[in-house]
Design an enzyme around this catalytic site. Structure first.
Site, PDB file in Angstrom:
ATOM      1  N   ASN A  40      -4.832   3.548   2.448  1.00  0.00           N
ATOM      2  CA  ASN A  40      -4.518   4.488   3.407  1.00  0.00           C
ATOM      3  C   ASN A  40      -4.372   3.886   4.890  1.00  0.00           C
ATOM      4  O   ASN A  40      -5.067   2.800   5.269  1.00  0.00           O
ATOM      5  CB  ASN A  40      -5.483   5.505   3.733  1.00  0.00           C
ATOM      6  CG  ASN A  40      -7.022   5.271   3.661  1.00  0.00           C
ATOM      7  OD1 ASN A  40      -7.367   4.124   3.455  1.00  0.00           O
ATOM      8  ND2 ASN A  40      -7.766   5.987   4.132  1.00  0.00           N
ATOM      9  N   GLU A  52      -2.090   6.307  -1.572  1.00  0.00           N
ATOM     10  CA  GLU A  52      -0.739   6.486  -2.871  1.00  0.00           C
ATOM     11  C   GLU A  52       0.502   6.391  -2.146  1.00  0.00           C
ATOM     12  O   GLU A  52       1.681   6.052  -2.888  1.00  0.00           O
ATOM     13  CB  GLU A  52      -1.202   7.684  -3.630  1.00  0.00           C
ATOM     14  CG  GLU A  52      -2.464   7.856  -4.182  1.00  0.00           C
ATOM     15  CD  GLU A  52      -3.674   8.244  -3.588  1.00  0.00           C
ATOM     16  OE1 GLU A  52      -3.594   8.381  -2.290  1.00  0.00           O
ATOM     17  OE2 GLU A  52      -4.673   8.634  -4.024  1.00  0.00           O
TER      18      GLU A  52
END
Ligand code: THU
Length: 133
Positions: free
Chosen positions: A45, A58
């Protein structure tokens, strides 16, 4: 297809987590996935002073997937700052579904789960194909 090396995926997810930029939430996340050609892609992140603009791990993984040649996600491991399995947020389940489909596996505390189980009744590319555009 060869057995999935979940330990290698977990280690890659932890390594990615250690590179996270999460000064605001102090909640680093790492994710790694086996691609159908055998390579491993990962992401962490990356937050932003404008909080809402933060990128989930992701997002980085999907960018890494496409930037390194694309392919389909076969197996995914997502971890928190302690290296524990993390169930991806809803938006990220959608991102993973796009590139892995229903049969991609996601490691959880209850063992590997399919994306079909993690994102039931998913909307995906097939739904667009059903309409004339
Ligand atoms: N986060 C991810 O990177 N992936 C997820 O699936 C869940 C949440 C990040 C976003 C934010 O930087 C931090 O974790 C706390 O929500």
């Amino acid at each position: 297809m060869k057995a999935i090396d979940w330990d290698a995926l977990h280690n890659a997810a932890v390594a990615a987590m250690k590179t996270a930029y999460a000064p605001y939430s102090k909640f680093p996340v790492g994710v790694a996935a086996l691609v159908d050609d055998g390579r491993i892609v990962s992401g962490c992140n990356v937050e932003n002073a404008s909080y809402g603009l933060g990128l989930c791990a992701e997002c980085g993984l999907v960018s890494n997937l496409i930037a390194t040649g694309g392919g389909r996600l076969v197996a995914i491991s997502c971890v928190d700052g302690q290296g524990n399995h993390l169930a991806p947020c809803g938006r990220c389940r959608q991102l993973l579904f796009e590139h892995g489909g229903s049969n991609a596996l996601l490691m959880t505390d209850d063992g590997p789960q399919t994306m079909a189980a993690m994102l039931p009744w998913a909307f995906g590319p097939d739904d667009l194909d059903r309409n004339e555009r």
